[in-house]
Design a protein around this motif. Sequence first.
Motif: not given
Length: 127
Positions: A106, A109-110, A113-114, A116-117
């Motif tokens: 997790r 993955e977090r 994602e951060e 990518a943002v």
Amino acid sequence: MTTDRRQRLARLVKLQERLKELHEARRAAHLKEAAAAEAEAAELAGRLDAPDSLAALFPALYHDRIARALARREKSLARAAEEATMVAAAGARADVAERAHTSAVRSHERAAEEKAVLEMLEHQRER
């Protein structure tokens, strides 16, 4: 680095599960040995009471074999109980390792994602 941690934790989870399975198999083997010893004692006791048995000639031998079979049964049951505690301990360790692995996945993955943002925002800002 997080990939290495995730992989190590995944291997640890597999190892703990295998260890748990090993203890379960050993417990089952001890229970099987206990059942066999109990069956042997019951068979010998049955022969002891049979009219055409040699037990009348050798009663001490029969009683000794019955006692040894019952002792083996008790020893096997004690070993099975020890393995049961080891199964529980291995299960607990596997659960802890699984939770740590899930947490690491997790977290990875977090972070992905951060990242990518942030890249998307930076790309929009450049326009």
